[in-house]
Design a protein around this motif. Structure first.
Motif, PDB file in Angstrom:
ATOM      1  N   SER A  77       0.848  -1.213   0.000  1.00  0.00           N
ATOM      2  CA  SER A  77       0.000   0.000   0.000  1.00  0.00           C
ATOM      3  C   SER A  77       0.870   1.245   0.000  1.00  0.00           C
ATOM      4  CB  SER A  77      -0.975  -0.046   1.169  1.00  0.00           C
ATOM      5  OG  SER A  77      -0.364   0.415   2.322  1.00  0.00           O
ATOM      6  N   ILE A  78       1.969   1.205   0.784  1.00  0.00           N
ATOM      7  CA  ILE A  78       2.887   2.365   0.813  1.00  0.00           C
ATOM      8  C   ILE A  78       3.465   2.587  -0.584  1.00  0.00           C
ATOM      9  CG2 ILE A  78       5.092   3.191   1.720  1.00  0.00           C
ATOM     10  CD1 ILE A  78       4.316   1.780   4.380  1.00  0.00           C
ATOM     11  N   LYS A  79       3.803   1.461  -1.209  1.00  0.00           N
ATOM     12  CA  LYS A  79       4.392   1.533  -2.557  1.00  0.00           C
ATOM     13  C   LYS A  79       3.403   2.202  -3.521  1.00  0.00           C
ATOM     14  CE  LYS A  79       6.523  -1.502  -5.900  1.00  0.00           C
ATOM     15  NZ  LYS A  79       6.551  -2.886  -6.329  1.00  0.00           N
ATOM     16  N   ARG A  80       2.138   1.654  -3.344  1.00  0.00           N
ATOM     17  CA  ARG A  80       1.104   2.217  -4.234  1.00  0.00           C
ATOM     18  C   ARG A  80       0.942   3.729  -4.002  1.00  0.00           C
ATOM     19  NH1 ARG A  80      -1.762  -2.179  -3.494  1.00  0.00           N
ATOM     20  NH2 ARG A  80      -3.042  -1.227  -1.847  1.00  0.00           N
ATOM     21  N   LYS A  81       0.955   4.135  -2.694  1.00  0.00           N
ATOM     22  CA  LYS A  81       0.757   5.542  -2.338  1.00  0.00           C
ATOM     23  C   LYS A  81       1.852   6.399  -2.994  1.00  0.00           C
ATOM     24  CE  LYS A  81       0.743   8.128   1.780  1.00  0.00           C
ATOM     25  NZ  LYS A  81       1.034   7.956   3.164  1.00  0.00           N
ATOM     26  N   TYR A  82       3.080   5.944  -2.841  1.00  0.00           N
ATOM     27  CA  TYR A  82       4.193   6.733  -3.411  1.00  0.00           C
ATOM     28  C   TYR A  82       4.129   6.748  -4.923  1.00  0.00           C
ATOM     29  CZ  TYR A  82       6.334   7.513   1.103  1.00  0.00           C
ATOM     30  OH  TYR A  82       6.566   7.944   2.363  1.00  0.00           O
ATOM     31  N   GLU A  83       3.718   5.682  -5.511  1.00  0.00           N
ATOM     32  CA  GLU A  83       3.607   5.640  -6.993  1.00  0.00           C
ATOM     33  C   GLU A  83       2.557   6.655  -7.455  1.00  0.00           C
ATOM     34  OE1 GLU A  83       4.952   1.043  -7.903  1.00  0.00           O
ATOM     35  OE2 GLU A  83       2.796   1.530  -7.823  1.00  0.00           O
ATOM     36  N   GLU A  84       1.414   6.730  -6.681  1.00  0.00           N
ATOM     37  CA  GLU A  84       0.370   7.701  -7.045  1.00  0.00           C
ATOM     38  C   GLU A  84       0.906   9.127  -6.923  1.00  0.00           C
ATOM     39  OE1 GLU A  84      -3.424   5.004  -5.654  1.00  0.00           O
ATOM     40  OE2 GLU A  84      -2.949   6.830  -4.531  1.00  0.00           O
ATOM     41  N   GLN A  85       1.655   9.336  -5.831  1.00  0.00           N
ATOM     42  CA  GLN A  85       2.204  10.670  -5.624  1.00  0.00           C
ATOM     43  C   GLN A  85       3.156  11.032  -6.759  1.00  0.00           C
ATOM     44  OE1 GLN A  85       4.022  10.935  -1.794  1.00  0.00           O
ATOM     45  NE2 GLN A  85       2.030  11.088  -0.707  1.00  0.00           N
ATOM     46  N   ILE A  86       3.966  10.061  -7.157  1.00  0.00           N
ATOM     47  CA  ILE A  86       4.915  10.281  -8.267  1.00  0.00           C
ATOM     48  C   ILE A  86       4.145  10.608  -9.544  1.00  0.00           C
ATOM     49  CG2 ILE A  86       6.587   9.102  -9.782  1.00  0.00           C
ATOM     50  CD1 ILE A  86       7.556   7.651  -7.176  1.00  0.00           C
ATOM     51  N   GLU A  87       3.074   9.866  -9.747  1.00  0.00           N
ATOM     52  CA  GLU A  87       2.260  10.087 -10.957  1.00  0.00           C
ATOM     53  C   GLU A  87       1.677  11.525 -10.939  1.00  0.00           C
ATOM     54  OE1 GLU A  87      -0.860   7.189 -11.734  1.00  0.00           O
ATOM     55  OE2 GLU A  87       0.703   5.608 -11.796  1.00  0.00           O
ATOM     56  N   ASP A  88       1.121  11.920  -9.773  1.00  0.00           N
ATOM     57  CA  ASP A  88       0.538  13.268  -9.646  1.00  0.00           C
ATOM     58  C   ASP A  88       1.578  14.338  -9.973  1.00  0.00           C
ATOM     59  OD1 ASP A  88      -1.838  12.170  -8.945  1.00  0.00           O
ATOM     60  OD2 ASP A  88      -1.653  12.534  -6.783  1.00  0.00           O
ATOM     61  N   LEU A  89       2.759  14.108  -9.358  1.00  0.00           N
ATOM     62  CA  LEU A  89       3.832  15.085  -9.572  1.00  0.00           C
ATOM     63  C   LEU A  89       4.237  15.142 -11.037  1.00  0.00           C
ATOM     64  CD1 LEU A  89       5.996  14.429  -6.375  1.00  0.00           C
ATOM     65  CD2 LEU A  89       4.782  16.506  -6.960  1.00  0.00           C
ATOM     66  N   GLN A  90       4.281  13.987 -11.653  1.00  0.00           N
ATOM     67  CA  GLN A  90       4.640  13.958 -13.091  1.00  0.00           C
ATOM     68  C   GLN A  90       3.575  14.689 -13.899  1.00  0.00           C
ATOM     69  OE1 GLN A  90       5.286   9.807 -13.825  1.00  0.00           O
ATOM     70  NE2 GLN A  90       7.541  10.024 -13.644  1.00  0.00           N
ATOM     71  N   ASP A  91       2.286  14.480 -13.519  1.00  0.00           N
ATOM     72  CA  ASP A  91       1.195  15.193 -14.231  1.00  0.00           C
ATOM     73  C   ASP A  91       1.371  16.700 -14.086  1.00  0.00           C
ATOM     74  OD1 ASP A  91       0.109  12.834 -15.004  1.00  0.00           O
ATOM     75  OD2 ASP A  91      -1.467  12.772 -13.444  1.00  0.00           O
ATOM     76  N   GLU A  92       1.684  17.077 -12.859  1.00  0.00           N
ATOM     77  CA  GLU A  92       1.850  18.534 -12.634  1.00  0.00           C
ATOM     78  C   GLU A  92       2.994  19.073 -13.482  1.00  0.00           C
ATOM     79  OE1 GLU A  92       2.159  19.960  -8.547  1.00  0.00           O
ATOM     80  OE2 GLU A  92       0.585  18.495  -7.993  1.00  0.00           O
TER      81      GLU A  92
END
Ligand SMILES: Nc1ncnc2c1ncn2[C@@H]1O[C@H](COP(=O)(O)OP(=O)(O)OP(=O)(O)O)[C@@H](O)[C@H]1O
Length: 604
Positions: free
Chosen positions: A572-587
């Motif tokens: 779940s932590i991995k997933r959370k960080y991956e989502e955060q990375i994705e958001d940041l990449q989108d930004e």
């Protein structure tokens, strides 16, 4: 001149040859009422009866009724002769055709001027066993019938040093002597009646019923002494096999009787009496001191004060005690025998019987190994050996005088003259010497020329014993009525007495039964406790094992669950960080687009 002096010294009377080493006062005197030819005639006339089948003699004495006293029956000792096997036997000894008379002739010693000894002599015996006769036949003739008839008997082995007295009594590891055979016979005879607790004991020649604490003490002494004995299990098994192969001992039919067997063992050394079955001192550093015991005669009963008597439950135990005593005996090497007994010893087996009617009876079997009669000059004795030899010879001479006196009582009918108090040996054996108990003498002889003179001494001695006719009443076994009855019997009338006697008998038998049951119960309880302990230990061990296994399984399951939770958390932590990375990449992408203000600002 010298030769003449020697031959004078060695001059012997026809009946009892002198031994020059013996004090003149102690020399036996020839029976004045007998002349040489009387003796020969007597022997020849006797020989007709001697030549008759000796078995009939046993049957006659054995059939003397069931009473414990053979009344008005003239009895005499049985005297047996055993010739030791030697490589080249002397031709001076010839056994007569009837087999009961030994004829000696001495024409070889040319130098001897002693004409008496050169004469042919006839010595008659109950039985003569030549060198081929084995231990089995000796037992069957000399001892077996006495044990079957349950009679008190003293069996003496008498002879020169090295002639086979100890061999006859004890035998060796393969050819059992008469003592091991007698023990096996006694224990087979009373097989079913042997009682396991020491409840009856002979104390100062009187039979007493022991209190429980005394019984316990006796059993403890017995345990301690048996623990000191050499291990004889294998040897005893071998001997037992041989003995039962040789004889067909029969069990007595089950009777209302309990049998208790005790053994004692004494040594008479230099006229002092020693107990051979004492316990060593408690402190290990204390030296075992041999205590000299007293022989006491009280109201016609002879006993050794303070003598240890040990209760035995099997022939093996009795044999072990015999061996222990033997190890404590005084032996020494003489010129004639490398392992010569330097003392007289008496091994006694007391068979005490408690009959359910309240009567107690007792038989004693005394086995007596007399130290070798010997000539001091021939055995090369000096110093302490000389003292030993002199005291051995003295007591044997007194024994000879007692037998001589007993043989004359047939004429004088006066038993008081028997000098049995003159030596410890004769004091101890007085019941047999006075004719109250049976006496059997096994005379051993080494049939070699060089022992001719000594053998004549022994044979003359034996001939005196053979001529004895006791007029005393022969006691087959000693009876005692339990003392409590005696008190009652002097008061109440006969019917009450009978009833009381019956109750007493029941009481005693019940007490004995309770005793036996108590003993059985203690044993059973001990066995049960042991079994229970084992069962409990096994159960606890099994439950501990199961618990351990369950714990391990639980632990494993817990670890597996924790592992799974951990992995889920990581995912779940991995997933959370991956989502955060994705958001940041989108930004980042958004910011990178052309109409973006932020980009311009950034450029500037
Ligand atoms: N009948 C026999 N058959 C076989 N061996 C015998 C016989 N008699 C005696 N012996 C042997 O002779 C030796 C001496 O015998 P034993 O010790 O019995 O003599 P002893 O008369 O007791 O002597 P001592 O009076 O000196 O003690 C022993 O080795 C014994 O085995």
């Amino acid at each position: 001149m010298e030769r003449e002096e020697v031959s004078k010294r060695e001059m012997r009377s026809f009946l009892m040859p002198r031994d020059p080493s013996i004090d003149r006062r102690f020399r036996p005197r020839p029976n004045k009422q007998l002349r040489l030819f009387d003796e020969v005639l007597l022997e020849t006339s006797d020989s007709s009866s001697d030549c008759s089948d000796t078995e009939s003699e046993y049957t006659k004495t054995g059939d003397e009724g069931g009473s414990s006293i053979d009344s008005e029956m003239e009895t005499g000792p049985q005297v047996f002769l055993r010739l030791r096997p030697v490589e080249s036997p002397s031709k001076l000894y010839i056994i007569s055709e009837c087999g009961n008379v030994l004829i000696t002739s001495a024409a070889t010693n040319e130098n001897s001027s002693n004409n008496v000894n050169r004469m042919e002599k006839h010595y008659s015996f109950t039985n003569i066993f030549d060198s081929q006769v084995g231990q089995r036949d000796i037992y069957d003739k000399c001892v077996g019938p006495r044990i079957i008839d349950e009679e008190c008997v003293t069996i003496m082995a008498y002879g020169t040093s090295g002639s086979g007295k100890t061999y006859t009594l004890l035998g060796d590891s393969v050819r059992a002597g008469i003592i091991p055979r007698a023990l096996e016979h006694i224990f087979t005879l009373y097989n079913k009646q042997v009682y396991t607790a020491a409840k009856l004991k002979l104390v100062n020649a009187r039979m007493v019923i022991l209190e429980d604490d005394v019984t316990m003490k006796e059993m403890q002494i017995r345990r301690q002494l048996l623990a000191l004995c050499p291990d004889m299990q294998a040897q005893h098994q071998r001997l037992k096999q041989v003995i039962h192969g040789d004889h067909e001992f029969e069990e007595k039919p089950a009777e209302e009787v309990s049998v208790m067997i005790w053994v004692s063992f004494v040594e008479i050394y230099n006229e002092l009496v020693y107990d051979l079955l004492t316990l060593p001192p408690r402190q290990q550093n204390m030296e075992a001191r041999r205590k000299n015991l007293k022989i006491v005669c009280n109201k016609g009963q002879v006993f050794i004060k303070g003598l240890t008597s040990i209760f035995v439950r099997s022939s093996e135990e009795a044999l072990k005690l015999l061996r222990l005593g033997q190890q404590r005996l005084t032996y020494a090497s003489t010129a004639v025998n490398a392992n010569s007994s330097r003392s007289h010893c008496v091994f006694t087996v007391d068979v005490l019987k408690y009959h359910r009617n309240g009567m107690t009876t007792q038989n004693s079997y005394k086995f007596c190994d007399l130290a070798g009669s010997e000539r001091v000059d021939k055995t090369g004795t000096i110093g302490s050996r000389l003292k030993e030899a002199q005291s051995i010879n003295t007591s044997l001479m007194v024994l000879g005088r007692c037998l001589d006196a007993a043989s004359s009582t047939k004429k004088k009918a006066n038993a008081d003259v028997i000098p049995y108090r003159d030596s410890k040996l004769t004091m101890l054996l007085q019941a047999a010497l006075l004719g109250k108990e049976r006496l059997a003498m096994i005379v051993t002889v080494t049939p070699l020329d060089k022992y001719y003179e000594e053998n004549l001494n022994v044979l003359s001695f034996a001939s005196i014993a053979k001529n004895i006719l006791f007029k005393q009443q022969l006691v087959k076994q000693h009876n005692t009525r339990y003392s409590l009855f005696a008190e009652y019997s002097s008061t109440g009338d006969s019917r009450d007495r009978e009833y009381i006697e019956e109750l007493e008998a029941q009481n005693i038998s019940l007490r004995a039964e309770v005793e036996r049951l108590n003993y059985d119960i203690v044993l059973k309880l001990q066995l049960q406790e042991e079994k229970l302990r084992k069962e409990l230990t096994d159960t606890f061990e099994a439950s501990i094992q199961t618990n351990l296994k369950q714990c391990e399984e639980r632990q494993e399951r817990k670890i597996a669950m924790l592992n799974r939770e951990f992995e889920a958390k990581i995912a779940s932590i991995k997933r959370k960080y991956e989502e955060q990375i994705e958001d940041l990449q989108d930004e980042i992408e958004e910011l990178k687009s052309p109409n973006s203000d932020i980009e311009i600002i950034d450029d500037e």
